[in-house]
Design a protein around this motif. Structure first.
Motif, mmCIF file in Angstrom:
data_model
loop_
_atom_site.group_PDB
_atom_site.id
_atom_site.type_symbol
_atom_site.label_atom_id
_atom_site.label_comp_id
_atom_site.label_asym_id
_atom_site.label_seq_id
_atom_site.Cartn_x
_atom_site.Cartn_y
_atom_site.Cartn_z
ATOM 1 N N GLY A 1 92.486 27.745 62.605
ATOM 2 C CA GLY A 1 92.608 26.689 63.606
ATOM 3 C C GLY A 1 94.051 26.527 64.041
ATOM 4 O O GLY A 1 94.975 26.885 63.293
ATOM 5 N N ILE A 2 94.276 25.981 65.251
ATOM 6 C CA ILE A 2 95.672 25.737 65.648
ATOM 7 C C ILE A 2 96.074 24.318 65.294
ATOM 8 O O ILE A 2 97.133 23.851 65.684
ATOM 9 N N SER A 3 95.214 23.663 64.506
ATOM 10 C CA SER A 3 95.600 22.373 63.916
ATOM 11 C C SER A 3 94.845 22.247 62.605
ATOM 12 O O SER A 3 93.823 22.930 62.402
ATOM 13 N N MET A 4 95.293 21.339 61.754
ATOM 14 C CA MET A 4 94.594 21.150 60.477
ATOM 15 C C MET A 4 93.176 20.623 60.747
ATOM 16 O O MET A 4 92.199 21.059 60.126
ATOM 17 N N GLN A 5 93.066 19.765 61.768
ATOM 18 C CA GLN A 5 91.747 19.202 62.071
ATOM 19 C C GLN A 5 90.779 20.302 62.518
ATOM 20 O O GLN A 5 89.615 20.317 62.119
ATOM 21 N N GLU A 6 91.304 21.260 63.310
ATOM 22 C CA GLU A 6 90.409 22.337 63.754
ATOM 23 C C GLU A 6 89.971 23.185 62.566
ATOM 24 O O GLU A 6 88.809 23.590 62.460
ATOM 25 N N ASP A 7 90.903 23.432 61.648
ATOM 26 C CA ASP A 7 90.532 24.159 60.426
ATOM 27 C C ASP A 7 89.417 23.433 59.683
ATOM 28 O O ASP A 7 88.418 24.032 59.277
ATOM 29 N N ALA B 1 102.462 20.747 53.931
ATOM 30 C CA ALA B 1 101.298 20.912 54.822
ATOM 31 C C ALA B 1 100.225 21.757 54.138
ATOM 32 O O ALA B 1 99.027 21.485 54.259
ATOM 33 N N MET C 1 96.507 20.544 53.389
ATOM 34 C CA MET C 1 95.407 21.346 53.955
ATOM 35 C C MET C 1 94.396 21.680 52.861
ATOM 36 O O MET C 1 93.186 21.491 53.022
ATOM 37 N N VAL D 1 101.698 27.694 58.744
ATOM 38 C CA VAL D 1 101.435 26.571 57.834
ATOM 39 C C VAL D 1 101.969 26.846 56.429
ATOM 40 O O VAL D 1 102.597 25.986 55.795
ATOM 41 N N THR E 1 89.101 30.648 66.125
ATOM 42 C CA THR E 1 89.286 29.232 66.448
ATOM 43 C C THR E 1 87.891 28.720 66.810
ATOM 44 O O THR E 1 86.951 29.501 66.907
ATOM 45 N N LYS F 1 103.609 26.917 67.163
ATOM 46 C CA LYS F 1 102.906 26.582 65.916
ATOM 47 C C LYS F 1 103.551 27.334 64.747
ATOM 48 O O LYS F 1 103.425 28.549 64.646
#
Ligand SMILES: O=C(O)c1[nH]c(=O)[nH]c(=O)c1I
Length: 311
Positions: free
Chosen positions: A102-108, A145, A149, A139, A47, A136
């Motif tokens: 990531g624990i969100s798409m934005q973090e990825d 999603a 992504m 994905v 992360t 979570k």
């Protein structure tokens, strides 16, 4: 017998490496993998920042494999990016793999942007299948999603990219997922991640084996070999030839490595057995693979790769 493996114009001494999450959290562990007979390595899924992960006990080795709910503990992306950037300048170090989750798409996307701006010359693995971050979902079980992504990822990422997939259990799902993946210039897919949310019960103590999530965790080891081989083969039959396949799941012996390659894998990862035996497992597995090939009078992996016969 020649064990050298080619993978998207990169050559490795042999097709074996660790699975992300096993023996790859610290630079000490990563150096031990480099010192082993493994052909290359992948870092623990990162992360952006350090993450403690789930409460312990969160991993249990079992007679037939393993169960884990680590919860994505890791040292943070900069730690692993620094490691691969330092190593890639050294002679005799193979092309390396860096995993992000990531624990969100934005973090990825933020992590992919950071890697893209770096001088990293290896393969980046986008983990779409962590089953153990409470709240979570995986994905890659959400096809919309996944498509979103990958659309966003390929808009900003210009280096070789692979995805780590969960196991699928339905032929129609193989068709749907392969159709999505074939739309993108993926370097590879890595299949399978652990079989999510299994529940091991210890009858003597009448308890579960791990603390997080009431004992639910990802299964690895002998439990998952047929599922792993099915996913490798199903995707090999459906994906464009331009997309390579890393086979992961259930490898205990050289014969299991042979089976993954027969099913279509270009590289093969070892998780549970590496956790049990340590990095020496790669010396045994390369020897056993070599012995199986010699018995069958094969000289190169290409002599039998993706050559599984039907009845
Ligand atoms: O719990 C974990 O850290 C974990 N455990 C797994 O079995 N697969 C994964 O992708 C991850 I991110």
């Amino acid at each position: 017998v020649n064990l050298s493996a080619t993978f998207q114009n990169h050559t490795f001494a042999n097709p074996l490496m660790n699975a992300s999450g096993v023996h790859c959290y610290t630079t000490t562990q990563l150096d031990e993998l480099l010192a082993s007979s493994a052909g290359t390595l992948v870092t623990k899924s990162a992360t952006m920042a350090y993450r403690q992960g789930n409460p312990k006990p969160r991993y249990r080795s079992l007679a037939l494999g393993s169960i884990n709910s680590m919860g994505l503990p890791n040292e943070g992306l900069p730690y692993y990016l620094d490691y691969v950037l330092a190593k890639q300048t050294q002679a005799d170090v193979p092309t390396l793999f860096l995993s992000v989750a990531g624990i969100s798409m934005q973090e990825d996307l933020d992590m992919l942007a950071q890697v893209d701006q770096s001088d990293f010359n290896g393969f980046t693995e986008l983990n779409l299948s962590c089953p153990n971050v409470p709240g979570k979902p995986q994905v890659a079980y959400d096809f919309e999603a996944t498509e979103k992504m990958l659309d966003s990822a390929f808009k900003l990422f210009h280096k070789p990219l692979g995805v780590k997939l969960p196991p699928y259990f339905d032929l129609a799902q193989f068709d749907i997922v392969a159709k999505i993946l074939n739309q993108y210039p993926l370097a590879y897919i890595n299949t399978i991640n652990s079989v999510g949310n299994g529940l091991y019960i210890d009858v003597d103590s009448e308890t579960v084996a791990i603390k997080p999530k009431g004992g639910f965790g990802g299964l690895g080891g002998a439990y998952v070999l047929p599922t792993a081989l099915a996913n490798v083969h199903a995707f090999r039959q459906r994906l464009n030839d331009s997309i390579a396949i890393i086979g992961t799941g259930g490898v205990q012996t050289g014969a299991d490595v042979f089976a993954h390659i027969l099913a279509g894998a270009d590289l093969v990862q070892v998780g549970t057995q590496l956790a049990k035996d340590g990095p020496d497992v790669f010396a045994r597995l390369t020897q056993e693979l070599s012995d199986v090939m010699a018995q069958k009078d094969y000289h190169n992996l290409s002599d039998f790769k993706n050559n599984l016969k039907e009845l």
